[in-house]
Design a protein around this motif. Structure first.
Motif, PDB file in Angstrom:
ATOM      1  N   GLN A 179      13.456  48.579 -10.389  1.00 50.77           N
ATOM      2  CA  GLN A 179      12.204  48.222 -11.910  1.00 50.77           C
ATOM      3  C   GLN A 179      10.497  47.851 -11.460  1.00 50.77           C
ATOM      4  OE1 GLN A 179      13.846  47.680 -14.131  1.00 50.77           O
ATOM      5  NE2 GLN A 179      12.486  46.427 -15.920  1.00 50.77           N
ATOM      6  N   PRO A 180      10.022  49.194 -12.367  1.00 47.83           N
ATOM      7  CA  PRO A 180       9.374  49.248 -11.892  1.00 47.83           C
ATOM      8  C   PRO A 180       7.914  48.075 -12.011  1.00 47.83           C
ATOM      9  CG  PRO A 180       8.834  50.708 -13.676  1.00 47.83           C
ATOM     10  CD  PRO A 180      10.758  49.571 -13.154  1.00 47.83           C
ATOM     11  N   VAL A 181       7.491  47.135 -11.439  1.00 43.60           N
ATOM     12  CA  VAL A 181       6.446  46.333 -10.936  1.00 43.60           C
ATOM     13  C   VAL A 181       5.083  45.358 -11.520  1.00 43.60           C
ATOM     14  CG1 VAL A 181       5.443  44.011 -10.062  1.00 43.60           C
ATOM     15  CG2 VAL A 181       8.060  45.317  -9.236  1.00 43.60           C
ATOM     16  N   ARG A 182       5.100  45.073 -13.039  1.00 43.23           N
ATOM     17  CA  ARG A 182       3.381  44.984 -13.227  1.00 43.23           C
ATOM     18  C   ARG A 182       2.574  44.301 -12.518  1.00 43.23           C
ATOM     19  NH1 ARG A 182       3.856  42.913 -19.186  1.00 43.23           N
ATOM     20  NH2 ARG A 182       4.655  45.243 -20.067  1.00 43.23           N
ATOM     21  N   ALA A 183       3.167  43.320 -11.921  1.00 39.83           N
ATOM     22  CA  ALA A 183       1.958  42.092 -11.099  1.00 39.83           C
ATOM     23  C   ALA A 183       2.804  41.684 -10.310  1.00 39.83           C
ATOM     24  CB  ALA A 183       1.167  41.134 -12.031  1.00 39.83           C
ATOM     25  N   ILE A 184       2.664  40.648  -9.618  1.00 41.30           N
ATOM     26  CA  ILE A 184       2.720  39.355  -8.755  1.00 41.30           C
ATOM     27  C   ILE A 184       2.613  38.258  -8.521  1.00 41.30           C
ATOM     28  CG2 ILE A 184       4.581  40.734  -7.384  1.00 41.30           C
ATOM     29  CD1 ILE A 184       2.543  40.476  -4.931  1.00 41.30           C
ATOM     30  N   SER A 185       2.608  37.039  -8.196  1.00 43.68           N
ATOM     31  CA  SER A 185       2.252  35.929  -8.166  1.00 43.68           C
ATOM     32  C   SER A 185       2.935  35.195  -7.802  1.00 43.68           C
ATOM     33  CB  SER A 185       1.334  35.167  -9.545  1.00 43.68           C
ATOM     34  OG  SER A 185       2.268  34.677 -10.766  1.00 43.68           O
ATOM     35  N   GLY A 186       2.204  33.891  -6.332  1.00 42.83           N
ATOM     36  CA  GLY A 186       3.353  33.395  -5.467  1.00 42.83           C
ATOM     37  C   GLY A 186       4.420  33.962  -5.397  1.00 42.83           C
ATOM     38  N   ASN A 187       5.528  33.549  -5.758  1.00 44.72           N
ATOM     39  CA  ASN A 187       6.856  33.997  -5.905  1.00 44.72           C
ATOM     40  C   ASN A 187       7.744  34.412  -6.897  1.00 44.72           C
ATOM     41  OD1 ASN A 187       7.342  33.538  -3.203  1.00 44.72           O
ATOM     42  ND2 ASN A 187       7.611  31.475  -2.791  1.00 44.72           N
ATOM     43  N   THR A 188       6.897  35.168  -7.433  1.00 44.89           N
ATOM     44  CA  THR A 188       7.400  35.596  -9.324  1.00 44.89           C
ATOM     45  C   THR A 188       6.901  37.200  -9.328  1.00 44.89           C
ATOM     46  OG1 THR A 188       6.048  34.389 -10.572  1.00 44.89           O
ATOM     47  CG2 THR A 188       8.661  33.468 -10.217  1.00 44.89           C
ATOM     48  N   VAL A 189       7.900  38.130  -9.144  1.00 48.24           N
ATOM     49  CA  VAL A 189       6.657  39.013  -9.856  1.00 48.24           C
ATOM     50  C   VAL A 189       7.635  39.873 -11.226  1.00 48.24           C
ATOM     51  CG1 VAL A 189       7.628  42.013  -9.034  1.00 48.24           C
ATOM     52  CG2 VAL A 189       8.613  40.196  -7.943  1.00 48.24           C
ATOM     53  N   THR A 190       6.519  39.621 -12.114  1.00 44.32           N
ATOM     54  CA  THR A 190       6.432  40.278 -13.006  1.00 44.32           C
ATOM     55  C   THR A 190       6.327  41.632 -13.471  1.00 44.32           C
ATOM     56  OG1 THR A 190       5.270  38.677 -13.848  1.00 44.32           O
ATOM     57  CG2 THR A 190       5.387  40.060 -15.583  1.00 44.32           C
ATOM     58  N   LEU A 191       7.656  42.326 -13.883  1.00 39.49           N
ATOM     59  CA  LEU A 191       8.637  43.604 -14.491  1.00 39.49           C
ATOM     60  C   LEU A 191       7.346  44.408 -15.615  1.00 39.49           C
ATOM     61  CD1 LEU A 191      12.573  42.503 -13.889  1.00 39.49           C
ATOM     62  CD2 LEU A 191      10.666  43.793 -11.933  1.00 39.49           C
ATOM     63  N   ALA A 192       7.975  45.237 -15.275  1.00 40.41           N
ATOM     64  CA  ALA A 192       7.095  46.205 -16.389  1.00 40.41           C
ATOM     65  C   ALA A 192       7.884  46.620 -17.576  1.00 40.41           C
ATOM     66  CB  ALA A 192       7.268  47.447 -15.909  1.00 40.41           C
ATOM     67  N   ALA A 193       8.702  46.205 -17.487  1.00 41.75           N
ATOM     68  CA  ALA A 193      10.062  46.252 -18.339  1.00 41.75           C
ATOM     69  C   ALA A 193      11.007  45.642 -18.542  1.00 41.75           C
ATOM     70  CB  ALA A 193      10.256  47.163 -19.343  1.00 41.75           C
ATOM     71  N   PRO A 194      11.957  44.626 -19.724  1.00 44.64           N
ATOM     72  CA  PRO A 194      12.784  43.841 -19.049  1.00 44.64           C
ATOM     73  C   PRO A 194      14.275  44.677 -18.432  1.00 44.64           C
ATOM     74  CG  PRO A 194      12.079  44.162 -21.835  1.00 44.64           C
ATOM     75  CD  PRO A 194      11.855  44.802 -20.506  1.00 44.64           C
ATOM     76  N   VAL A 195      14.717  43.690 -17.623  1.00 41.38           N
ATOM     77  CA  VAL A 195      16.153  44.175 -17.160  1.00 41.38           C
ATOM     78  C   VAL A 195      17.247  44.574 -18.560  1.00 41.38           C
ATOM     79  CG1 VAL A 195      18.264  44.196 -15.601  1.00 41.38           C
ATOM     80  CG2 VAL A 195      15.600  42.932 -14.598  1.00 41.38           C
ATOM     81  N   PRO A 196      17.844  45.423 -18.622  1.00 36.95           N
ATOM     82  CA  PRO A 196      18.870  45.957 -19.294  1.00 36.95           C
ATOM     83  C   PRO A 196      19.724  45.066 -19.348  1.00 36.95           C
ATOM     84  CG  PRO A 196      18.229  47.629 -18.551  1.00 36.95           C
ATOM     85  CD  PRO A 196      17.502  46.340 -17.225  1.00 36.95           C
ATOM     86  N   GLU A 197      20.658  44.420 -20.379  1.00 33.65           N
ATOM     87  CA  GLU A 197      21.441  43.767 -20.511  1.00 33.65           C
ATOM     88  C   GLU A 197      22.472  43.921 -19.137  1.00 33.65           C
ATOM     89  OE1 GLU A 197      21.749  40.272 -22.193  1.00 33.65           O
ATOM     90  OE2 GLU A 197      20.231  40.599 -23.126  1.00 33.65           O
ATOM     91  N   THR A 198      22.870  44.619 -19.511  1.00 38.49           N
ATOM     92  CA  THR A 198      24.089  45.028 -18.156  1.00 38.49           C
ATOM     93  C   THR A 198      23.966  44.433 -16.834  1.00 38.49           C
ATOM     94  OG1 THR A 198      23.142  47.396 -18.698  1.00 38.49           O
ATOM     95  CG2 THR A 198      24.542  46.874 -19.683  1.00 38.49           C
ATOM     96  N   VAL A 199      22.769  44.927 -17.015  1.00 37.34           N
ATOM     97  CA  VAL A 199      22.102  44.775 -15.412  1.00 37.34           C
ATOM     98  C   VAL A 199      22.736  42.953 -14.865  1.00 37.34           C
ATOM     99  CG1 VAL A 199      21.090  44.234 -13.577  1.00 37.34           C
ATOM    100  CG2 VAL A 199      21.255  46.291 -14.824  1.00 37.34           C
ATOM    101  N   GLU A 200      23.470  42.492 -14.007  1.00 33.40           N
ATOM    102  CA  GLU A 200      22.913  41.024 -13.562  1.00 33.40           C
ATOM    103  C   GLU A 200      22.639  41.301 -12.118  1.00 33.40           C
ATOM    104  OE1 GLU A 200      26.620  39.160 -13.328  1.00 33.40           O
ATOM    105  OE2 GLU A 200      27.940  40.623 -14.583  1.00 33.40           O
TER     106      GLU A 200
END
Lengths: 469, 393, 459
Positions: A179-200
């Protein structure tokens, strides 16, 4: 050369191809469109097949592409009748494009990256860690990593990790999900797009990516050239040159001796001396490893009978070089001998008879008739032999694997390593650290060296004239 | 499209119900036969088929790194030692196995820690190996425990056509015990973590170790040039050799030759600061990170590492099990006891990925040190360490 | 064959034109010889210095000053030859009544002595390995018997003949099950091969006839068909042994399959291109030929990672198809060049006649040129076949698992075991593995010698 007497006759004047550079480019353009369209259709069809039949193998693309080519070639012929000349080259051309040009292009590309076993472009399993996905499926929280901030942990190019990639796994870790990353801050990673429902998401890790490093690989090669490139290059040239000289001299002597028609049983000798050529080198070279063993080898046993101390054939840097030349002599003299005999058989016997009548001795006959006439047929053989031995990886790898160790050298470039085996060690032997990128850079250097040598060879052997004919 | 998906999911389900596992192994002969028996047992127990593929030991890591990400790798590998474990983990081709291993109480602690990298267990340990001195009881009735006694025994047995002590001097792995005895080390170990910035293969101790190795050849005249493992074993099996340095892998041939043998550790070499401590390799079953059948594969891995299986495995090939209960069952076995001693005296091989950068330069340096008498060991080793450091970066 | 560009055929009918060479030209051979001699002396000195202070080997029987005895033996042999030559010369002159030069007779005798020594040195290693194949004690690593009265045994120069057995070979065939029909096929193939050899012998020593030739062709066809059927229908399931070496026959089968298909592909890919390069005139032809030649100078197995990636992406990783495709891409330039040279040596008038009769280019190629090219196609096939047979690097990287191995990969595995090498098995497997190639070499010697020598390329 005799065919140049009559000028080439042009046929089918109705289908005269466009001449000059324009013609070449036009033909190449048409051919690339033909191959490109076939590839595209093959790709589409194989994609479709994969949709319908999930088990379908990936090589269906090759089959579809070939079928498309079979359909499209007659069509192209309708449009441009003169292209038919090129169709004769098509099988070879398609093959060379697919299985030589494509790998070469990829390799050249690697030469400017840091692609290696450690930077493989794949997810790292050692740094796999637990991860929790937020409800909007857009941010991933990772636990604290000891001593590393998140950007270091994810091995991002930018400190914000924008444009980086994180790999997510489910509990079973069955399929990595990038999954592509948009940004990070502290310990959280903000993704560029939401993860599909099928992926746990249960775990996350980084990618050990490889990136373009410009000329760094070449800098590295030339930076430690005194410990690898120069000595290896020198030995490669010395090896290729001396082996071809030694083999040619041995082959000439034996050939001339065996061409003596008075000699009884010369066919028996010939048949027996032919044997080293007939045994596949992959077998005979390994056999010599056993025979050259310092403690148990038959060579040292024989020398022991003659009162000579045990020679460290494969255990000493200098002797190992001698061993390689000797084994290559054993492998190569039958060929030179055979070449001598067949060249001699084209020399007119009248010459010798005339010389004999004039009172020339056997030695004078050899130096004044045989050798000058042999030179013409030996030139191309010697030149191509040099080019072959320049990259004769097989004997080095099988006999000494580049060893024995020598002081002041890189561990991938030991006393008997030639350029090619140096590259091989860099990529495929553990001491080279699987540095595919560096090996690709070495390959590029070897390619240009071989090219230069061949250009000189071809000029000397008149290949260009013959090819242009 | 929907239909295609149904077909796809059906295919997946049918795969899941009876998995076919692929196992790469470097075992041969009796050990391979043992593995096949295990596979057959597993099949009757679970219905899953195990497909065993023989791959040469030294090719497994490279092939795994190349093929696993393309989905062409095996599900399991039996077995790999820990020295390339870090590299495999960094390439992401092996799976952390902590969640598949429910109990570690029966496993040797050193073995578990050898296969643990960055806090994760990357393989189920199966057997350990370390080199030791194997001696012929007919020529050396009692094991010498000091260097002087050892040297005396070796020299007494060295005459024309007879040899007191032989070893592959140019092999860094085999000779690490001597390096460590003099105070050399690969990476500095402080409280269980390895500092890869601190390479101790060119310190004063390592220099002395190289000098001692050279002395074995040129001063004590024990080990002639050109002696490798094959030559030494050949001499031992022939009854011409009193003592030699080898691992459990040669014991099959030695037993077959009917030699009355004993196994001991190498004595502390002269002037050494510590005891002889050879490399300990722990081989374990590893799981491909890209495997589609991880649970099933891990179940098979657990089965073949269980105590009884390890006893049977020892009977097949003589390897030294890491299961504590299996060792207890085998305590009458002289090979297990003998090599067990050198394993407990040994140092585990480092398992960090940087170890890959060490082998080449270091092996070359050791080989150079014993090529001819009286060399500048410091210079040779310094250059090797420079190269190691530049490769680690 | 015009690949060797300046064959003596471009000399005038007399065969030799005398040109007074320049001084440098005349001195050059001597300068080169002098340089070589000096280099050899320097090298010799370095080597002698290198040997200073080396220990005697511990496993070698040592004869002090043995080389003196050897020189004396050579001297004595030459002396005997001098006497027999004198005798021979006298008898010959008396019988034929012609003058025979003593120097020529002696020269021939000494040549014999020299050649016998060369043959001994060149062939004895092979013989030694052949005997070692029958020695179950891994004799390439066995101690010589220092107490034996026979000097050949004492020095270990000769393997012990009294312990020979077929144990090593038995290991290669352990657990191999061969169904009846395969035995039958092998029997038929073997019988045809025997017939073929017999007929060849008859052909060489007796009269050759059309009937004989036809029978020979048929026998050859049966051999090839039987072999092809065996190769195609042998399965890994037939090999139930536990050791790697018990899969040896399977590896031979794999290699024959891969080499055979690669050989056929080589012909398919290079003939049309070679023909076009030789006969068709169109812009871009010359550049294309150079492109073929130069692109194939890239050291392919440093591109192995890329080749591997390509083939696995195509789903052809670890398949023979993938390996065959990778091999076939490799030698197109060389084969095209060879075929081009051959076509150029054919008289163009045949094709012209066919085209006057209304045949198209393609028809001319298929109906006129191809039927005439049997010999060169056999050479291309053999050359590719033999080259592929001995290759092992690509095979080693692309194929995984003993059941997929080729002969080269398997042989390599015997000599590079983790801690032990299996020289006895290696010797046995080498003997069997080399046989097909040796047979091909001697069976098709003429094609082979002609092709390679004129191609000016060494294998």
């Amino acid at each position: 050369m005799t065919h140049t007497m009559h000028p080439p006759i042009r046929r089918r004047p109705t289908n005269v191809p466009p001449q000059g550079t324009r013609g070449v480019f036009l033909a190449l353009l048409i051919l690339s469109v033909l191959i490109g369209v076939s590839f595209l259709i093959g790709w589409l069809l194989s994609g479709l097949t994969a949709q319908v039949l999930p088990g379908a193998p990936a090589y269906t693309i090759l089959i579809f592409m070939l079928l498309t080519l079979l359909v499209l070639t007659p069509l192209t012929y309708r449009l441009f009748p003169w292209i038919t000349n090129w169709f004769y080259l098509l099988p070879a051309l398609v093959f060379i494009l697919a299985f030589t040009v494509l790998p070469v292009v990829l390799t050249v590309n690697y030469a400017f990256t840091n692609y290696s076993g450690a930077n493989s472009g794949n997810p790292d399993s050692a740094s796999r860690t637990a991860a929790t996905l937020s409800a909007d499926r857009l941010t991933v929280t990772l636990p604290e990593q000891q001593g590393q901030n998140l950007a270091e942990f994810l091995k991002c190019a930018a400190p914000t990790c924008a444009g980086g990639t994180i790999v997510l796994y489910d509990e079973e870790a069955s399929v990595p999900y990038r999954q592509p990353v948009r940004a990070i801050s502290g310990n959280t990673v903000t993704l560029a797009a939401p993860v599909p429902e099928t992926v746990e998401v249960a775990n996350a890790t980084r990618i050990n990516r490889y990136e373009y490093v410009g000329l760094a690989n070449f800098q590295e090669i030339f930076g430690k050239a005194s410990r690898a490139l120069w000595p290896v290059f020198l030995w490669t040239v010395v090896f290729a040159f001396s082996t071809i000289v030694i083999n040619a001299v041995a082959g000439l002597i034996l050939g001339i001796l065996l061409y003596n028609k008075r000699l009884k049983g010369r066919n028996v000798y010939r048949t027996l001396l032919f044997l080293p050529w007939a045994v596949p080198a992959v077998i005979s070279v390994q056999m010599w490893v056993a025979l050259f063993n310092q403690q148990f080898g038959i060579v040292n046993k024989t020398l022991g009978l003659l009162g000579v101390a045990a020679v460290p054939w494969l255990g000493d840097p200098l002797w190992a070089k001698v061993s390689i030349l000797l084994v290559n002599l054993w492998l190569g003299f039958p060929y030179m001998m055979t070449a001598t005999i067949s060249a001699l058989s084209t020399i007119n016997d009248d010459l010798y008879e005339a010389a004999e009548i004039d009172g020339a001795s056997r030695w004078q006959q050899i130096t004044n008739i045989t050798l000058p006439l042999l030179r013409t047929s030996f030139t191309p053989i010697l030149l191509s032999g040099f080019a072959f031995n320049f990259n004769n990886f097989g004997i080095i790898y099988l006999l000494t694997a580049g060893g024995p160790a020598q002081e002041g050298r890189e561990s991938t470039a030991q006393s008997t390593d030639i350029l090619l085996s140096w590259g091989y060690n860099t990529a495929f032997v553990s001491s080279g650290g699987q540095n595919f990128a560096l090996a690709s850079a070495i390959a590029l250097i070897i390619f240009f060296l071989t090219l230069a040598i061949s250009l000189v060879n071809f000029r000397a052997a008149g290949v260009f004239e013959e090819a242009r004919k | 499209m929907k239909k295609a998906l149904t077909v796809l999911s059906l295919a997946l389900i049918s795969q899941a119900s009876a998995a076919t596992l692929t196992v790469w192994t470097h075992f041969g002969d009796a050990e391979l036969a043992w593995l096949r028996t295990q596979a057959a047992q597993y099949k009757t127990k679970t219905g899953n088929t195990v497909n065993i593929v023989s791959v040469p030991f030294d090719q497994i890591p490279d092939k795994l790194i190349q093929s696993a990400p393309k989905g062409q790798g095996p599900d399991l590998i039996t077995t790999l030692p820990q020295d390339r474990l870090g590299q495999l983990a960094a390439a992401g081709v092996i799976e952390p196995m902590d969640k598949y291993v429910t109990s570690k109480t029966d496993l040797d602690k050193t073995a578990v820690s050898a296969l643990t990298y960055q806090g994760k267990l990357f393989g189920i340990p199966m057997f350990a190996e370390a080199v030791a001195v194997v001696y012929n009881k007919k020529l050396v009735p009692s094991a010498p425990t000091t260097w002087s006694a050892f040297l005396a025994a070796a020299q007494k047995n060295t005459s024309s056509g007879k040899y007191g002590y032989l070893a592959d001097l140019s092999n860094a792995y085999m000779q690490y015990g001597i390096v460590s005895a003099y105070g050399g080390y690969v990476f500095k170990n402080t409280g269980g973590t390895l500092n890869t910035k601190d390479v101790g293969l060119a310190n004063a101790g390592a220099d002395k170790a190289s000098a001692f190795l050279n002395d074995l050849r040129y001063k004590y005249n024990l080990v002639p040039e050109g002696v490798d493992g094959g030559a030494a074993k050949s001499a031992f099996v022939d009854g011409r050799l009193a003592m030699f340095l080898t691992g459990p892998w040669d014991m099959g041939d030695i037993k077959k030759a009917g030699i009355d043998y004993g196994i001991m550790t190498f004595p502390t070499p002269p002037g050494a600061s510590g005891k002889w401590s050879p490399f300990v390799g722990v081989q374990g079953t590893m799981l491909n990170a890209y495997s589609k059948n991880k649970a099933a594969a891990a179940a098979f891995a657990r089965q073949i590492s269980a105590s009884d299986a390890q006893v049977a495995f020892n009977k097949a090939g003589g390897r030294i099990p890491v299961s504590l209960s299996a060792r207890t069952k085998l305590k009458a076995d002289p090979v297990v006891v003998g090599f067990g001693k050198s394993i407990s005296a040994g140092t585990p091989m480092p398992n960090v990925p940087q170890m890959g950068a060490v082998w080449g330069p270091w092996s070359n340096a050791i080989a150079q040190s014993v090529q001819k008498p009286g060399q500048n060991y410091g210079q040779i080793l310094d250059k090797a360490v420079q190269e190691i450091n530049s490769n680690i970066k | 064959m015009t690949a060797a560009p300046k064959t003596p055929s471009d000399l005038p009918p007399g065969g030799y034109v005398h040109r007074e060479p320049s001084l440098l030209r005349r001195a050059l051979p001597w300068l080169v010889t002098a340089a070589l001699v000096i280099a050899l002396i320097v090298l010799g000195q370095a080597l002698v210095q290198n040997m200073q202070g080396r220990q005697k080997s511990f496993s070698i029987y040592f004869v002090e000053r043995g080389w003196v005895r050897f020189l004396l033996f050579l001297l004595a042999a030459s002396g005997v030859l001098a006497l027999t030559s004198l005798l021979g010369q006298r008898i010959g002159m008396a019988r034929t009544g012609r003058r025979i030069s003593y120097a020529a007779v002696l020269g021939d005798q000494l040549t014999h002595l020299f050649l016998i020594l060369v043959v001994l040195v060149a062939v004895y290693p092979l013989l030694y390995v052949l005997i070692a194949a029958f020695d179950p004690r891994n004799s390439l690593f066995a101690f010589p018997d220092f107490e034996n009265p026979n000097i050949l045994y004492r020095s270990g120069l000769m393997p012990r003949l009294d312990v020979l057995s077929t144990e090593n070979f038995a290991k290669l065939f352990e657990g191999v099950t061969i169904p009846g029909w395969q035995l039958l096929l092998a029997g038929v193939g073997g019988a045809s091969l025997a017939t073929l050899l017999l007929l060849m012998l008859v052909g060489r020593f007796g009269r050759d006839s059309v009937g004989l030739q036809r029978t020979r062709t048929w026998a050859l066809r049966v051999v090839i068909a039987a072999l092809a059927a065996l190769v195609l229908f042998m399965t890994p399931a037939q090999f139930t042994g536990f050791s790697n070496e018990s899969k040896f026959l399977l590896s031979v089968r794999n290699t024959l399959f891969v080499s055979g298909v690669t050989g056929i592909l080589a012909i398919l890919l290079s003939t049309t291109a070679g023909y076009a390069m030789a006969r068709l005139r169109f812009p871009g032809r010359f550049q294309m030929l150079l492109f073929f030649i130069f692109i194939q100078m890239f050291p392919v197995f440093l591109a192995l990672v890329a080749v591997y990636k390509l083939l696995t992406d195509l789903g052809l990783g670890n398949t023979f198809t993938g390996l065959i495709l990778a091999y076939s891409g490799g030698a197109i330039a060389f084969n095209t060049w060879i075929f081009k040279g051959y076509v150029e040596s054919l008289p163009e008038s045949l094709e012209e006649a066919a085209m006057v009769d209304g045949a198209t280019r393609w028809q001319t190629f298929v109906k006129v040129v191809l039927p005439l090219s049997g010999g060169i196609m056999v050479f291309i096939f053999l050359n590719q076949f033999i080259g592929t047979y001995a290759e092992f690097i690509l095979a080693n990287v692309l194929l995984t698992g003993v059941e997929q191995w080729t002969v080269g990969v398997m042989l390599r595995s015997f000599t590079t075991g983790q801690f032990s090498t299996k020289w006895g098995v290696f010797a046995a497997a080498s003997t069997l593995g080399a046989l097909p190639i040796i047979a091909l070499f001697y069976g098709f010697q003429n094609y082979f010698v002609g092709g390679t020598v004129s191609g000016g390329v060494k294998e």
